[in-house]
Design a protein around this motif. Structure first.
Motif, PDB file in Angstrom:
ATOM      1  N   ASN A  26       0.854  -1.194   0.000  1.00 12.88           N
ATOM      2  CA  ASN A  26       0.000   0.000   0.000  1.00 12.88           C
ATOM      3  C   ASN A  26       0.891   1.246   0.000  1.00 12.88           C
ATOM      4  O   ASN A  26       1.312   1.718   1.047  1.00 12.88           O
ATOM      5  CB  ASN A  26      -0.912  -0.023   1.223  1.00 12.88           C
ATOM      6  N   ARG A  27       1.183   1.744  -1.190  1.00 14.07           N
ATOM      7  CA  ARG A  27       2.144   2.848  -1.309  1.00 14.07           C
ATOM      8  C   ARG A  27       1.491   4.178  -0.950  1.00 14.07           C
ATOM      9  O   ARG A  27       1.063   4.929  -1.831  1.00 14.07           O
ATOM     10  CB  ARG A  27       2.706   2.877  -2.728  1.00 14.07           C
ATOM     11  N   THR A  28       1.430   4.402   0.340  1.00  8.34           N
ATOM     12  CA  THR A  28       0.752   5.605   0.822  1.00  8.34           C
ATOM     13  C   THR A  28       1.567   6.871   0.545  1.00  8.34           C
ATOM     14  O   THR A  28       1.097   7.968   0.824  1.00  8.34           O
ATOM     15  CB  THR A  28       0.490   5.498   2.336  1.00  8.34           C
ATOM     16  N   GLY A  29       2.755   6.694   0.004  1.00 10.23           N
ATOM     17  CA  GLY A  29       3.591   7.861  -0.299  1.00 10.23           C
ATOM     18  C   GLY A  29       2.942   8.822  -1.282  1.00 10.23           C
ATOM     19  O   GLY A  29       3.213  10.027  -1.251  1.00 10.23           O
ATOM     20  N   ASP A  30       2.034   8.306  -2.127  1.00  5.96           N
ATOM     21  CA  ASP A  30       1.437   9.225  -3.107  1.00  5.96           C
ATOM     22  C   ASP A  30       0.301  10.061  -2.505  1.00  5.96           C
ATOM     23  O   ASP A  30      -0.348  10.812  -3.208  1.00  5.96           O
ATOM     24  CB  ASP A  30       0.994   8.479  -4.386  1.00  5.96           C
ATOM     25  N   TRP A  31       0.071   9.931  -1.187  1.00  7.45           N
ATOM     26  CA  TRP A  31      -0.878  10.825  -0.527  1.00  7.45           C
ATOM     27  C   TRP A  31      -0.188  12.139  -0.138  1.00  7.45           C
ATOM     28  O   TRP A  31      -0.818  13.043   0.365  1.00  7.45           O
ATOM     29  CB  TRP A  31      -1.433  10.218   0.772  1.00  7.45           C
ATOM     30  N   ARG A  32       1.130  12.158  -0.322  1.00 11.12           N
ATOM     31  CA  ARG A  32       1.938  13.197   0.308  1.00 11.12           C
ATOM     32  C   ARG A  32       1.886  14.532  -0.440  1.00 11.12           C
ATOM     33  O   ARG A  32       1.958  14.552  -1.653  1.00 11.12           O
ATOM     34  CB  ARG A  32       3.389  12.699   0.364  1.00 11.12           C
ATOM     35  N   TYR A  33       1.712  15.599   0.310  1.00 16.95           N
ATOM     36  CA  TYR A  33       1.835  16.946  -0.265  1.00 16.95           C
ATOM     37  C   TYR A  33       3.186  17.558   0.091  1.00 16.95           C
ATOM     38  O   TYR A  33       3.793  18.234  -0.704  1.00 16.95           O
ATOM     39  CB  TYR A  33       0.722  17.858   0.273  1.00 16.95           C
ATOM     40  N   PRO A 361       4.455   7.762  12.839  1.00 17.89           N
ATOM     41  CA  PRO A 361       3.345   6.826  13.052  1.00 17.89           C
ATOM     42  C   PRO A 361       3.290   5.732  11.993  1.00 17.89           C
ATOM     43  O   PRO A 361       2.572   4.751  12.157  1.00 17.89           O
ATOM     44  CB  PRO A 361       2.105   7.730  12.963  1.00 17.89           C
ATOM     45  N   ASP A 362       4.032   5.900  10.921  1.00 22.83           N
ATOM     46  CA  ASP A 362       3.974   4.925   9.828  1.00 22.83           C
ATOM     47  C   ASP A 362       5.281   4.168   9.646  1.00 22.83           C
ATOM     48  O   ASP A 362       5.473   3.527   8.615  1.00 22.83           O
ATOM     49  CB  ASP A 362       3.609   5.640   8.521  1.00 22.83           C
ATOM     50  N   LYS A 382       3.554   9.623   4.403  1.00 20.08           N
ATOM     51  CA  LYS A 382       2.368  10.378   3.989  1.00 20.08           C
ATOM     52  C   LYS A 382       2.586  11.884   4.114  1.00 20.08           C
ATOM     53  O   LYS A 382       1.685  12.658   3.826  1.00 20.08           O
ATOM     54  CB  LYS A 382       1.171   9.974   4.850  1.00 20.08           C
ATOM     55  N   GLY A 383       3.738  12.275   4.624  1.00 22.10           N
ATOM     56  CA  GLY A 383       4.035  13.705   4.719  1.00 22.10           C
ATOM     57  C   GLY A 383       3.328  14.398   5.868  1.00 22.10           C
ATOM     58  O   GLY A 383       3.013  15.574   5.769  1.00 22.10           O
ATOM     59  N   CYS A 384       3.096  13.670   6.957  1.00 23.64           N
ATOM     60  CA  CYS A 384       2.347  14.267   8.075  1.00 23.64           C
ATOM     61  C   CYS A 384       3.160  15.347   8.783  1.00 23.64           C
ATOM     62  O   CYS A 384       2.598  16.234   9.401  1.00 23.64           O
ATOM     63  CB  CYS A 384       1.906  13.201   9.075  1.00 23.64           C
TER      64      CYS A 384
END
Lengths: 403, 387
Positions: A26-33, A361-362, A382-384
């Motif tokens: 689950n490549r959540t990296g593309d949620w990142r701003y 957290p990830d 995710k760039g939190c």
């Protein structure tokens, strides 16, 4: 949901919905701003050092027990540390973030203590080129310029009409600078940079000697020559602080008004001017210095200063702060110097405290296998921004780059 | 061994006999006694379990889910506002298929503030996917916790045991305490088919696309429907061992009844007494206690009311703007029989108002004759309201 194996009927589904293996798919990296950038930045002390000495780096080496590495870092970035350790007005300490907790790190004392050692160390240098440079005048500017050019591979000879090297430094009272200390310090500079020094040499441009006539570049040092020294007709005045390139074979360093006449407490400014001068001379003589990895590159030219707001004082307040005894000038022992170095907060420099790793957290920022740095897993970050917020030293910043 | 104890003590004792391994709770009236008792029991080392005094009911359920996923038998208890606060985690527990058992003490929801019996709190959670059982007495509380673990761990679904605030929680009754050795035979240790295990890594509750999501939900729906049968089988086995039956539907004198009074919880006792009174007057009345509300015990219910022509439902709850929630459930089930069955629904006893023989008899009479004091509101009649 077993993604390894194709599910074709409902009976293939596990009763408890679960994935065998990790969630790495689950490549959540593309949620990142925003992207966390892990990059060491200049500490305020280093940023404010006129000679651009990487103070927090050599203190960090000391606190980790690498005394020789710390000493080499100091000597490679400050050719006259025994003098700056005594004369400089140390603006580094005025900007020390530690002042917000108790008091500034005694950087000058550590520098002086460290510089008084190291009579036989060597430093990293670039290999020799055939470029010849004559520096006329052995004041702090000329010595600094000659030092860096020597370290970067030029064949440098420093000529001084006076019998004693040091230029304006020679005229200081023995209470300020012990004459023998000055001789020893200049001797170390010459040895470290592998350059030549000739004193008591009459410099006459109408009848130039071999050194001057064979030089690819001649540099005149205003801190090493008396006011009545006759500047040759072909010499071009050159302000090392100006955004200009060297385009003449004979240049006379020209200092801004605040550095004239010579002021001993501002010695670091002359050393810094010499370093800038050397850099520009090197660009003309050898190649644009950006194309070569230079020994002791000027950190001011390549790195940003850390944002002081990003230094999380509360982090340091909650950790065990080293006890700080007060020692008188000149009475410092090893233990005392190391103890003081341990109090450095390493502003802007990652010291692998791993605060970011424990707060992510990830689990997307991790200590590298060789344990020398932390790296962000951009496939999953995710760039939190929690890592940037938690980094006590302002090393991690959130950038608007898409990666 | 028989002992006199309050319903809350019976609940704590049930959890102890079930050998729960994790208790995570947050106090709320009238539930507090349950977790306090368990804290004492664990503190005295009478039960080898981890007691987690968490900061909220949301965390209580979250930690029960986590504990259960590691293979531990987890227990919590709550009431009213606390149950409402858990809402999100209730869906999660059922979705991730953890056999957590929770006791809920049915108490009115604010506002206005009221600590007494009302079933709206748990019935408002009926769509979370939990099995729901409503107890009749303290013995039922203790026994149903044991049956619930047995059922939940077979079906991998969480079960909520509901007990009426104060009527059950704070009333002392004689309770037959089962022998631990026999309980251990009925309820062996929990052996999950899948669990959190560092040596065999799995991810629970992760992202899932629509195709699998539909099938997963479908399967869960089927498994939830099967709970009625699984419960009745487990209850029969329990009865074999302990000689006490706890069916999903408890019928009283319904075989020859024309009229049947239906309700959930402790009021069913008063309903039986009312049936006796009304039969003395010559009315063919029976009563029915729906012990299980989720899944709806369709089979048991349809069988029990096969010959009944008039159902009278007394709801201790309301779905505002509709009617009593139990009444809605029954109407849905009776859709195919609507031509030959009449249903009259009352709302009574909310916020702890007594439902006694004296209130049930007039309701039945009003349902039959059409005359009475309960006030019509939409499709339902409200008892006990000011004129």
């Amino acid at each position: 949901m077993e993604f390894e194996k194709k599910i074709i009927s409902a009976s293939d589904l596990p009763i408890m919905p679960s994935t065998i293996g990790t969630m790495a798919w689950n490549r959540t990296g593309d949620w990142r701003y925003l992207t966390p950038a892990v990059a060491n930045k200049l500490a305020p002390c280093t940023w404010d050092c006129p000679a651009a000495v990487p103070i927090s780096e050599y203190l960090n080496a000391l606190r980790n027990g690498h005394v020789e590495r710390g000493l080499k870092l100091l000597l490679a970035n400050n050719p006259l540390p025994r003098l700056t350790g005594r004369l400089c007005y140390h603006p580094c300490q005025a900007k020390c973030v530690r002042r917000k907790i108790d008091r500034a790190i005694s950087i000058q004392q550590i520098e002086r203590f460290l510089a008084d050692l190291g009579t036989d160390v060597t430093i990293e240098k670039n290999s020799k080129t055939d470029k010849k440079v004559a520096v006329i005048g052995s004041g702090p500017l000329g010595l600094s310029c000659a030092f860096y050019l020597g370290c970067w591979g030029c064949q440098v000879v420093v000529l001084d009409p006076r019998d004693q090297a040091g230029g304006a430094l020679v005229d200081l009272s023995p209470e300020k600078v012990d004459p023998q200390l000055l001789v020893n310090e200049i001797g170390r500079l010459i040895r470290l940079a592998d350059i030549k020094l000739e004193t008591g040499v009459a410099v006459d441009f109408d009848r130039p000697g071999e050194v001057v006539s064979k030089a690819d570049l001649v540099i005149l040092d205003p801190t090493g020559l008396s006011e009545d020294f006759s500047v040759p007709a072909g010499a071009v005045a050159f302000n090392p602080f100006a955004d200009k390139t060297v385009d003449s074979d004979i240049i006379a360093a020209k200092l801004p008004q605040n550095l004239k006449p010579f002021k001993a407490p501002m010695i670091a400014h002359y050393i810094g001017a010499g370093r800038l001068m050397a850099r520009k001379a090197f660009d003309r003589l050898v190649m644009p210095s950006g194309q070569l990895r230079l020994a002791a590159p000027n950190p001011h030219l390549s790195r940003q200063m850390v944002n002081i707001e990003d230094i999380r004082i509360e982090h340091f307040l909650s950790s065990d702060l080293a006890e700080r005894a007060i020692a008188k000038h000149g009475t410092w022992e090893w233990e005392r110097a190391l103890q003081e170095a341990e109090c450095c907060l390493s502003c802007g420099t990652c010291n692998l405290c791993l605060q970011c790793v424990s707060f992510c957290p990830d689990a997307s920022i991790r200590l590298d296998e060789d344990e020398t740095a932390v790296t962000v897993d951009l496939d999953h970050c995710k760039g939190c921004g929690i890592c940037a917020y938690e980094c006590p030293r302002g090393v991690i910043t959130m950038e608007t780059i898409s990666a | 061994m028989k002992k006199v104890m309050m319903g809350t003590e019976a609940a704590a004792l049930g959890a102890k006999l079930a050998r729960v391994q994790v208790v995570s709770g947050y106090p709320i009236t009238p539930q507090t006694v349950i977790v306090e008792n368990l804290a004492d029991i664990i503190g005295r080392s009478e039960l080898k379990a981890k007691y987690m005094p968490v900061e909220s009911e949301h965390s209580a359920m979250a930690s029960c889910i986590g504990a259960s996923l590691t293979g531990a038998r987890a227990f919590t208890a709550t009431s009213s506002q606390g149950l409402a606060y858990m809402h999100e985690m209730l869906h999660y527990a059922a979705g991730v298929r953890v056999p957590v058992v929770m006791v809920n003490c049915n108490r009115a929801l604010a506002s206005p503030w009221n600590l007494y019996c009302d079933h709206t709190d748990s019935l408002a959670q009926r769509d979370t996917g939990w099995g729901q059982y409503y107890c009749a007495d303290a013995q039922d509380v203790l026994d149903s916790i044991l049956i619930a673990y047995n059922v939940a761990e077979q079906a991998f679904l969480p079960i909520m045991i509901n007990m009426d605030a104060f009527y059950l929680t704070h009333t002392s009754e004689l309770v037959d305490v089962p022998d631990q050795k026999v309980v251990d035979i009925f309820l062996p240790s929990y052996q999950p088919s899948s669990k959190l295990d560092v040596d065999d890594p799995k991810t629970f509750g992760n992202v899932c696309g629509a195709d699998l999501f539909t099938s997963i939900k479908y399967r869960r729906h089927c498994d939830t429907l099967s709970l009625e049968k699984v419960w009745d089988r487990a209850a029969t086995r329990f009865c074999d061992l302990f000689n006490r039956l706890h069916p999903t539907v408890e019928a009283y004198q319904t075989e020859d009844a024309d009229v049947c009074v239906i309700g959930i919880g402790t009021a069913s006792g008063a309903m039986r007494l009312a049936v006796d009174r009304l039969r003395e007057e010559g009315l063919k009345v029976g009563s029915l206690r729906l012990a299980m509300m989720r899944p709806f015990p369709r089979e048991g219910f349809e069988e029990a009311i096969a010959n009944v022509r008039h159902l009278i439902v007394i709801d201790r709850d309301v779905s505002f703007g509709a009617e009593g929630i139990v009444a809605q459930e029954l109407k849905a089930i009776l859709f195919d029989r609507h031509g030959d069955v009449k249903l009259t629904s009352f709302i009574a006893g909310v916020g702890g108002k007594d439902i006694s023989v004296e209130t049930i008899v007039p309701m039945v009479q009003q349902a039959i004759s059409g005359a009475g004091t309960a006030v019509e509101a939409g499709t339902t009649l409200w008892a006990d309201v000011l004129p």
